[in-house]
Design an enzyme around this catalytic site. Sequence first.
Site, PDB file in Angstrom:
ATOM      1  N   ASP A  68       0.849  -1.207   0.000  1.00 24.99           N
ATOM      2  CA  ASP A  68       0.000   0.000   0.000  1.00 24.99           C
ATOM      3  C   ASP A  68       0.870   1.236   0.000  1.00 24.99           C
ATOM      4  O   ASP A  68       1.988   1.194   0.497  1.00 24.99           O
ATOM      5  CB  ASP A  68      -0.791   0.090   1.315  1.00 24.99           C
ATOM      6  CG  ASP A  68      -2.019  -0.758   1.324  1.00 24.99           C
ATOM      7  OD1 ASP A  68      -2.874  -0.538   0.470  1.00 24.99           O
ATOM      8  OD2 ASP A  68      -2.112  -1.637   2.191  1.00 24.99           O
ATOM      9  N   TYR A  70       2.073   4.744   1.639  1.00 21.76           N
ATOM     10  CA  TYR A  70       2.100   5.257   3.019  1.00 21.76           C
ATOM     11  C   TYR A  70       0.825   6.072   3.265  1.00 21.76           C
ATOM     12  O   TYR A  70       0.333   6.767   2.382  1.00 21.76           O
ATOM     13  CB  TYR A  70       3.313   6.160   3.227  1.00 21.76           C
ATOM     14  CG  TYR A  70       4.656   5.458   3.101  1.00 21.76           C
ATOM     15  CD1 TYR A  70       5.004   4.400   3.935  1.00 21.76           C
ATOM     16  CD2 TYR A  70       5.590   5.888   2.155  1.00 21.76           C
ATOM     17  CE1 TYR A  70       6.241   3.781   3.835  1.00 21.76           C
ATOM     18  CE2 TYR A  70       6.839   5.278   2.055  1.00 21.76           C
ATOM     19  CZ  TYR A  70       7.158   4.218   2.895  1.00 21.76           C
ATOM     20  OH  TYR A  70       8.387   3.620   2.793  1.00 21.76           O
ATOM     21  N   PHE A  81       7.776   2.183  -1.133  1.00 21.94           N
ATOM     22  CA  PHE A  81       8.844   2.346  -0.142  1.00 21.94           C
ATOM     23  C   PHE A  81       9.495   3.732  -0.144  1.00 21.94           C
ATOM     24  O   PHE A  81      10.227   4.072   0.781  1.00 21.94           O
ATOM     25  CB  PHE A  81       9.945   1.271  -0.301  1.00 21.94           C
ATOM     26  CG  PHE A  81       9.468  -0.123   0.010  1.00 21.94           C
ATOM     27  CD1 PHE A  81       9.172  -0.489   1.321  1.00 21.94           C
ATOM     28  CD2 PHE A  81       9.298  -1.053  -0.997  1.00 21.94           C
ATOM     29  CE1 PHE A  81       8.725  -1.778   1.617  1.00 21.94           C
ATOM     30  CE2 PHE A  81       8.846  -2.341  -0.711  1.00 21.94           C
ATOM     31  CZ  PHE A  81       8.564  -2.698   0.594  1.00 21.94           C
ATOM     32  N   HIS A 193       9.898  -9.427   4.629  1.00 21.36           N
ATOM     33  CA  HIS A 193       9.632  -7.996   4.415  1.00 21.36           C
ATOM     34  C   HIS A 193      10.628  -7.170   5.227  1.00 21.36           C
ATOM     35  O   HIS A 193      11.050  -7.585   6.318  1.00 21.36           O
ATOM     36  CB  HIS A 193       8.197  -7.696   4.867  1.00 21.36           C
ATOM     37  CG  HIS A 193       7.703  -6.370   4.405  1.00 21.36           C
ATOM     38  ND1 HIS A 193       7.995  -5.196   5.075  1.00 21.36           N
ATOM     39  CD2 HIS A 193       6.943  -6.020   3.345  1.00 21.36           C
ATOM     40  CE1 HIS A 193       7.422  -4.184   4.442  1.00 21.36           C
ATOM     41  NE2 HIS A 193       6.781  -4.649   3.390  1.00 21.36           N
TER      42      HIS A 193
END
Length: 226
Positions: A68, A70, A81, A193
Amino acid sequence: MHAMDVKIHESWKSVLASEFASPYFAKLVQFVKDAYAHGIVYPPGRLIFEAFNRTPFDKVKVVILGQDPYHNPRQAHGLCFSVPEGVERPPSLVNIFKELESEYKTPFSNRSGDLSGWADQGVLLLNATLTVSGGANMAGSHQGRGWETFTDAVIDRLANGREHLVFMLWGSYAQRKGALIDRTRHLVLETAHPSPLSAHRGFFGCGHFLKANSYLMAHGLRPVEW
């Protein structure tokens, strides 16, 4: 947010034309328009397709898959990211830079969190869901509305329409989404992750950035300057 009035590179418009013309996408567009009209949504509307705008279909070398955008102010700008210049780096991005630092034995700790330079070199920074409502508990708030179908199609077009790509799949969500990529045709790198909850379970020490560049160079392609 019609395909023709957001910023998206021409190469993707043709590759994804059938998606943009499909009924599910029309419903998705309506949902997203309503969300922007009635609340805070990230990223800014003009940046929803920034990953596609910065990295044309035929220039993609590496795909990094996030989940998703932020959901806090000023962070999301259409690249997974990544955060804009001057914005504090979120924890997962801090850990990405820590891994880069250990692989390349060079300091990354003072780097900007803006990964646009990666995108411009052919790193498709793709979130599975391209919009999210803003707020403390809103992570995943636009999941299940059609974005995943769209980004599955993106991965499919890349996996079947290109050769010798590197897919970085971090965490179980990304790994499930990349399950159908032909491993004989592309390099698929999988690990935990980079979030603080899981980075110690394999992300640290994964060597993905060096492995990606070794693979690219082995196929006559310019390595990425991370």
